[in-house]
Enzyme design. Structure first.
Site, PDB file in Angstrom:
ATOM      1  N   LYS A   1       0.846  -1.193   0.000  1.00  0.00           N
ATOM      2  CA  LYS A   1       0.000   0.000   0.000  1.00  0.00           C
ATOM      3  C   LYS A   1       0.880   1.242   0.000  1.00  0.00           C
ATOM      4  O   LYS A   1       2.032   1.219   0.472  1.00  0.00           O
ATOM      5  CB  LYS A   1      -0.943   0.012   1.195  1.00  0.00           C
ATOM      6  CG  LYS A   1      -0.280   0.070   2.554  1.00  0.00           C
ATOM      7  CD  LYS A   1      -1.301   0.119   3.674  1.00  0.00           C
ATOM      8  CE  LYS A   1      -0.623   0.221   5.035  1.00  0.00           C
ATOM      9  NZ  LYS A   1       0.151   1.450   5.227  1.00  0.00           N
TER      10      LYS A   1
ATOM     11  N   LYS B   1       0.756  -0.354   9.876  1.00  0.00           N
ATOM     12  CA  LYS B   1       1.893   0.229   9.165  1.00  0.00           C
ATOM     13  C   LYS B   1       1.670   1.719   8.897  1.00  0.00           C
ATOM     14  O   LYS B   1       0.542   2.209   8.896  1.00  0.00           O
ATOM     15  CB  LYS B   1       2.107  -0.508   7.834  1.00  0.00           C
ATOM     16  CG  LYS B   1       2.475  -1.971   8.007  1.00  0.00           C
ATOM     17  CD  LYS B   1       3.859  -2.124   8.599  1.00  0.00           C
ATOM     18  CE  LYS B   1       4.221  -3.574   8.833  1.00  0.00           C
ATOM     19  NZ  LYS B   1       3.587  -4.149  10.006  1.00  0.00           N
ATOM     20  N   ASP B   2       2.785   2.422   8.639  1.00  0.00           N
ATOM     21  CA  ASP B   2       2.752   3.860   8.412  1.00  0.00           C
ATOM     22  C   ASP B   2       1.830   4.219   7.249  1.00  0.00           C
ATOM     23  O   ASP B   2       1.642   3.432   6.317  1.00  0.00           O
ATOM     24  CB  ASP B   2       4.158   4.370   8.089  1.00  0.00           C
ATOM     25  CG  ASP B   2       5.124   4.147   9.238  1.00  0.00           C
ATOM     26  OD1 ASP B   2       5.519   2.976   9.432  1.00  0.00           O
ATOM     27  OD2 ASP B   2       5.464   5.110   9.921  1.00  0.00           O
ATOM     28  N   LYS B   3       1.301   5.443   7.309  1.00  0.00           N
ATOM     29  CA  LYS B   3       0.447   5.926   6.226  1.00  0.00           C
ATOM     30  C   LYS B   3       1.284   6.504   5.086  1.00  0.00           C
ATOM     31  O   LYS B   3       1.206   6.021   3.956  1.00  0.00           O
ATOM     32  CB  LYS B   3      -0.540   6.979   6.732  1.00  0.00           C
ATOM     33  CG  LYS B   3      -1.407   7.559   5.605  1.00  0.00           C
ATOM     34  CD  LYS B   3      -2.425   8.568   6.102  1.00  0.00           C
ATOM     35  CE  LYS B   3      -3.256   9.083   4.923  1.00  0.00           C
ATOM     36  NZ  LYS B   3      -4.296  10.049   5.364  1.00  0.00           N
TER      37      LYS B   3
END
Length: 696
Positions: A302, A331-333
């Protein structure tokens, strides 16, 4: 963060920018066996001939190392099969085809297809898979040879597999792919041997029948049956009956039945089925449901999406609930991330169908394959990070050293001393007007309406989502807000539907919170607990520094083994132990608040009680029964270390990017590429904050 929380090292640090683009911050999960997910995908696609293998991301030799999977091109195929996994490739695989193979078997056995292949590829390195195949070849060649078998090892080790579920999956996958082999566990190590029972049966029936019978036996599918080829020789049938009864009589039973062949002649065949009692031994309804559930595993790539936001998109496209997805961590954006996921009630084929749609949302799925269970939070070894820090500068008050020297000093300091294991700002909704911990506090205080209003507090932008949120706060009109809100905001829409039905009051808001998945409800409570932990860790370092003192909590192997409950392994440091310096700072843990933890027996423990009282939680049991929320708490190490660290200096120029080897960095154009691993639940942004000594 650095302006509020205590830090570990006293180096000066430097300034810079991270996440200037998603491709500057790449996160890849490391599975329980220590392998990067992206390497697994690249290895599989390379084996299929779809793409060149990517460079080894563990040991980058070039500062221009591409991100994982980005060299694979546009025609990646989402599958887990290797080049020898089709039955038509049996001879290429080195397993000698059976002589005189029967073309038809009356019954059918479960096929050892994509699931078993996927499990082997996902849990074993390519080199181990190859050695396993070679061992299987040696076993078969030894049996098929008319001469004395060659001197090959009698057994083969797959190595230690610590996770019990992974061990179970590997046992089944090996036996399904190679039914003529057997597996045993010795001290968490899986040992593969020749299955002498298979060899004996293949001397009574055809090799194909023996293969299929052992697949049937290992699969243990409830109500399944297996039939051998019709056999007119009574004495031979008796020998088969006797062999199966002697070897597997506790598990299965055999029965002879009449069949009519193509020529209209009557014949007798042997049917095998599992004994009834083997399926009725204290099996709960939940166990039965678990067996019937369909699970599909995949790797999600993503970009510029939160994990829960990505799940909302996927659930909407697949027509399932967000709660049907499981994962090992958030998880990080603002990053490109690779993480393992499992979705329930969706076939691999259905997941593949939505590939082109979700690409428009910044997602891709790889390695789609059937699995037998969901994932658990924390079911990973850690994460690998490839990060570019741009716009490197000295600190505003630093003019005494070369920038390159300052950066090296900072990195080496944290590499040696470690960093305080704070929860990162993304845990709390960094930059948002209302952070997730505030919602969590309202839920713990059972202020349901306040929690809903906080949830719908808009940001300072004028996009459709925030327009809808403003309208709701002004009007309490759930139905009207629902009409304004985009379809992909799944959580918000679920909550609004409940509010529209039950009202924006205490009871209605309880119904609203219950309408969203439990994992999302508890996320807000965990955010509050994480904030308290951060403040406690900062206070602990501020008053005691790196010395382990009386009353500290430590996690030590001396107090119970790794299989013991965590509470049994947490020990309170005594005064004599402090004097003797028995423990090191990396063994100290602090509790995440909950109803089943113990607090340090020193000033830190007192701080916890005062801090909770400040938020009105002095009597909180950390159970919100109305929302089915139960927070027992846990323990977290206050110090962590960076692993497998490498870094390179880059400098932009008119022709592109070059590596700066010896010269001083051009401060206006310099960048830094960092590659490293962190244990699970550690935050790269926290580590970088410690290195750079500036807010990110």
């Amino acid at each position: 963060m650095s302006g509020v929380l205590s830090t570990r090292s006293d180096h000066i640090g430097f300034q810079g920018s991270i996440k200037t683009s998603a491709s500057d911050f790449i996160v890849t999960e490391i599975d329980m066996l220590g392998r990067l997910l992206s390497e697994s995908v690249a290895r599989t696609l390379h084996a299929l001939g779809d793409a060149p293998a990517t460079p080894n991301s563990r040991c980058p030799q070039s500062p221009h190392r591409p991100e994982p999977l980005e060299l694979l091109g546009e025609d990646e195929r989402c599958r887990m099969l290797g080049p020898f996994d089709s039955p038509s490739h049996a001879a290429e695989e080195g397993v000698s085809p059976a002589k005189g193979r029967i073309e038809h078997v009356a019954g059918t056995a479960p096929e050892g297809g994509r699931h078993e292949v996927g499990t082997l590829y996902s849990l074993l390195d390519e080199s181990v898979n190859e050695l396993l195949r070679q061992f299987a070849c040696d076993v078969k060649d030894g049996w098929d040879s008319e001469h004395e078998p060659a001197a090959h090892p009698a057994e083969f080790s797959l190595g230690p597999v610590l996770d019990k579920r992974n061990r179970a999956n590997l046992h089944s996958a090996v036996r399904q792919k190679f039914p003529f082999l057997m597996t045993v566990t010795k001290n968490n190590e899986i040992i593969v041997k020749a299955n002498t029972d298979y060899k004996q049966l293949s001397q009574l029936v055809s090799e194909e029948e023996a293969l299929d019978f052992f697949k049937f036996l290992d699969a243990k599918l409830e109500n399944s049956k297996f039939s051998f080829k019709p056999d007119g020789n009574k004495e031979h049938r008796k020998a088969v009956h006797h062999f199966i009864s002697q070897k597997f009589g506790k598990l299965v039973e055999t029965k002879a039945f009449s069949v009519t062949d193509i020529g209209g002649q009557q014949n007798i065949a042997i049917m095998v089925r599992f004994r009834e009692k083997s399926w009725s031994r204290k099996r709960s309804a939940a166990d039965c449901q678990e067996k019937q559930d369909l699970y599909t595993g995949f790797i999600l790539r993503k970009e510029n999406l939160e994990t829960l936001e990505a799940i909302s998109y996927l659930s909407s496209e697949l027509g399932v609930l967000p709660s049907d997805f499981s994962y090992t961590g958030i998880k990080d954006k603002k990053a490109i991330t690779y993480q393992a996921m499992v979705v329930k009630k969706v076939t691999p084929e259905r997941l593949k169908e939505i590939g082109s749609k979700i690409e428009k949302r910044g997602m891709k799925v790889y390695n789609i394959h059937s699995v037998c269970q969901h994932l658990r939070l924390g079911q990973l070894k850690g994460n690998h990070f490839d990060i570019i820090v741009r716009n490197l500068k000295r600190q505003s008050n630093d003019s005494s050293a070369d920038l390159k020297e300052r950066i090296c000093e900072a990195i080496e300091s944290v590499k040696t001393k470690g960093f305080v294991n704070y929860y990162g700002p993304q845990r709390f909704g960094h930059g948002q007007n209302i952070q997730t911990d505030q919602i969590g506090l309202a839920l713990l205080n059972e202020e349901m309406v306040k929690a809903v209003k906080l949830f719908f507090t808009p940001e300072d932008t004028d996009d459709p989502v925030n327009q809808a949120k403003r309208y709701f706060l002004q009007s309490d009109d759930a139905k009207g807000t629902l009409a304004m809100l985009p379809e992909f905001k799944v959580r918000e829409r679920m909550l609004l539907r409940a509010l529209n039905r039950y009202g924006v009051n205490h009871e209605g808001c309880i119904r609203g919170w219950l309408s969203i998945p439990h994992s999302m409800r508890i996320f807000y409570v965990h955010a509050y607990c994480s904030k308290i932990w951060n403040e406690a860790a900062s206070f602990r370092f501020m008053i005691y520094g790196s010395k382990v003192v009386e009353g500290d909590l430590v996690l030590s192997e001396e107090h119970g083994d790794e299989n013991s409950p965590l509470s049994d392994r947490v020990h309170v440091v005594t005064a004599p132990e402090e004097s003797a310096n028995i423990y090191a700072i990396h063994q100290v843990v602090l509790p995440m608040v909950g109803h089943s933890i113990k607090y340090p027996c020193n000033e830190v423990g007192q701080w916890y009680h005062e801090r909770l009282a400040k938020d009105g939680l002095q009597t909180c049991k950390f159970r919100v029964s109305a929302l089915q929320l139960n927070t027992p708490g846990c323990y977290r190490h206050i110090l962590k270390y960076i692993h497998n660290l490498s870094y390179h200096f880059l400098e932009d120029n008119e022709k592109g990017i070059k590596t700066e080897e010896d010269s001083h960095l051009n401060e206006s154009k310099a960048s830094l590429l960092l590659s490293f691993d962190l244990d699970h639940s550690c935050y790269a942004t926290v580590c970088l904050t410690e290195i750079m000594k500036c807010d990110l």
